[in-house]
Enzyme design. Structure first.
Site, PDB file in Angstrom:
ATOM      1  N   LYS A 163      -2.125  -1.506  -3.912  1.00  0.00           N
ATOM      2  CA  LYS A 163      -3.030  -0.368  -3.790  1.00  0.00           C
ATOM      3  C   LYS A 163      -2.237   0.934  -3.788  1.00  0.00           C
ATOM      4  CE  LYS A 163      -5.922   1.846  -0.430  1.00  0.00           C
ATOM      5  NZ  LYS A 163      -6.190   2.015   0.949  1.00  0.00           N
ATOM      6  N   LYS A 165       0.861  -1.184   0.000  1.00  0.00           N
ATOM      7  CA  LYS A 165       0.000   0.000   0.000  1.00  0.00           C
ATOM      8  C   LYS A 165       0.896   1.232   0.000  1.00  0.00           C
ATOM      9  CE  LYS A 165      -3.440   2.351   2.792  1.00  0.00           C
ATOM     10  NZ  LYS A 165      -4.386   2.247   3.904  1.00  0.00           N
TER      11      LYS A 165
HETATM   12  C1  PBG Z   1      -7.319   3.013   5.712  1.00  0.00           C
HETATM   13  C2  PBG Z   1      -7.627   2.988   4.272  1.00  0.00           C
HETATM   14  C3  PBG Z   1      -7.511   4.015   3.319  1.00  0.00           C
HETATM   15  C4  PBG Z   1      -8.026   3.503   2.129  1.00  0.00           C
HETATM   16  C5  PBG Z   1      -8.422   2.196   2.377  1.00  0.00           C
HETATM   17  N1  PBG Z   1      -8.142   1.902   3.709  1.00  0.00           N
HETATM   18  C6  PBG Z   1      -7.055   5.417   3.457  1.00  0.00           C
HETATM   19  C7  PBG Z   1      -5.697   5.775   3.727  1.00  0.00           C
HETATM   20  O1  PBG Z   1      -4.792   4.965   3.882  1.00  0.00           O
HETATM   21  O2  PBG Z   1      -5.491   6.983   3.847  1.00  0.00           O
HETATM   22  C8  PBG Z   1      -8.151   4.247   0.831  1.00  0.00           C
HETATM   23  C9  PBG Z   1      -9.150   3.713  -0.127  1.00  0.00           C
HETATM   24  C10 PBG Z   1      -9.531   4.645  -1.230  1.00  0.00           C
HETATM   25  O3  PBG Z   1      -8.919   5.696  -1.469  1.00  0.00           O
HETATM   26  O4  PBG Z   1     -10.505   4.312  -1.912  1.00  0.00           O
HETATM   27  N2  PBG Z   1      -5.995   3.084   6.056  1.00  0.00           N
END
Ligand code: PBG
Length: 322
Positions: free
Chosen positions: A248, A195
């Protein structure tokens, strides 16, 4: 063989011929639909930067779940927005918290629908960070017990898949061992393995009211420049017991999806995140692009890159289109 013997246009003569020779097909089974569940009653609040997506209170879930399942979607990913947030995100582990009640409600509505939950503190903390704060740092090891407790709570309330997204080192292993000790050996872990610290999460932070109140997430989310490090993240999640791995965001990371596909054999998910969705919707609202066409092209590219599972706010549209 080359021209004139070979004419690649032969296979493009008709829509039937194109369809017969298509290498990549989207199907509704590929998709997971993310949903935002908010505290309170009678709420269906549009998320401004994400047209068509709402914050729903638990009593409003039935209608949405009916629509989702009637379209053939068999999997949803839940995010909870609690009434109050605090320093440790305690709203996320409360048996009567918004997410726990939502899981139970959905499992009553359709016991076979796969319910996935995001396991992270940021939706529940007043500071909006994904872990707990010590001084000016996000404390990795002190966050792990909270993530363990949250994952167990989700599983005990009926979640089939827990998806740790906090990007704390060791989170998958910690969660696996606490699920096992709680008798939840069959709960699946989908790691948000690779991520990245991304500007593409902007609209989500409006949706989940989870923008960090100071600083940013670059001390725990991965650097967008790094593909080898992304492979290490995935490798570690697999060693720690992840059942499904993830890249992601998706669109700017197609090379990472491809690299992961070539290297690892577990099911690979890709998250077509909020900003990717909002860009398509905004440009299409101005008639600058054909929204549906660009959407299909983006999602096809994610699958072509090697994703088995696509988490997308477009899931309902795709289910109606394919
Ligand atoms: C929680 C999380 C996030 C997203 C999914 N889980 C936000 C982040 O890390 O700031 C983002 C998903 C999206 O942008 O659709 N940590």
């Amino acid at each position: 063989m080359s021209f004139p013997h070979s004419r690649l246009r032969r296979l493009r003569q008709s829509s039937e011929m194109l369809s017969l020779t298509s290498e990549t097909r989207l199907s509704v089974e590929d998709f997971v639909y993310p949903m935002f569940v908010i505290h309170g009653h009678g709420k269906k609040i549009p998320i401004e930067p994400m047209p068509g997506i709402y914050q729903l209170s638990v009593d409003m879930l039935a209608e949405e779940i009916k629509e989702v399942t009637s379209l053939g979607i068999r999997s949803v990913l839940l995010f909870g927005i609690p009434e109050t947030k605090d320093a440790t995100g305690s709203g996320g582990i409360d048996t009567n918290g918004v997410i726990q009640v939502a899981i139970r409600e959905i499992k009553t509505l359709d016991p076979n629908l796969i319910v996935m939950t995001d396991v992270c503190l940021c939706d529940y903390t007043d500071h909006g960070h994904c872990g707990i704060i010590k001084g000016s740092n996000i404390d990795n090891d002190a966050t792990l017990p909270l993530l363990q407790e949250m994952a167990v709570s989700h599983a005990q309330n009926g979640a089939d898949v827990v998806a740790p997204s906090a990007m704390m080192d060791g989170q998958v292993g910690a969660i696996r061992s606490s699920l096992d000790s709680a008798g939840k050996k069959d709960t699946v872990i989908m790691g948000y393995s690779s991520k990245f610290a991304s500007g593409f999460y902007g609209p989500f932070r409006v949706a989940a009211q989870s923008a960090p109140q100071f600083g940013n997430r670059t001390s725990y989310q991965a650097d967008p420049a790094n593909v080898r490090q992304a492979m290490l993240e995935i490798e570690q999640d697999i060693e720690e017991g992840a059942d499904i791995i993830m890249v992601k965001p998706a669109l700017s990371y197609l090379d990472v999806i491809r690299a992961a596909r070539e290297r690892f054999d577990l099911p690979l998910a890709a998250y077509n995140v909020s900003g990717e969705y909002s860009m398509v919707k905004a440009a299409s609202a101005s008639d600058w692009i054909e929204g549906d066409r660009v959407r299909d092209e983006i999602l096809t590219s994610i699958k072509r890159a090697g994703a088995d599972i696509i988490i997308s706010y477009h899931a309902k549209e795709i289910a109606s289109a394919v």
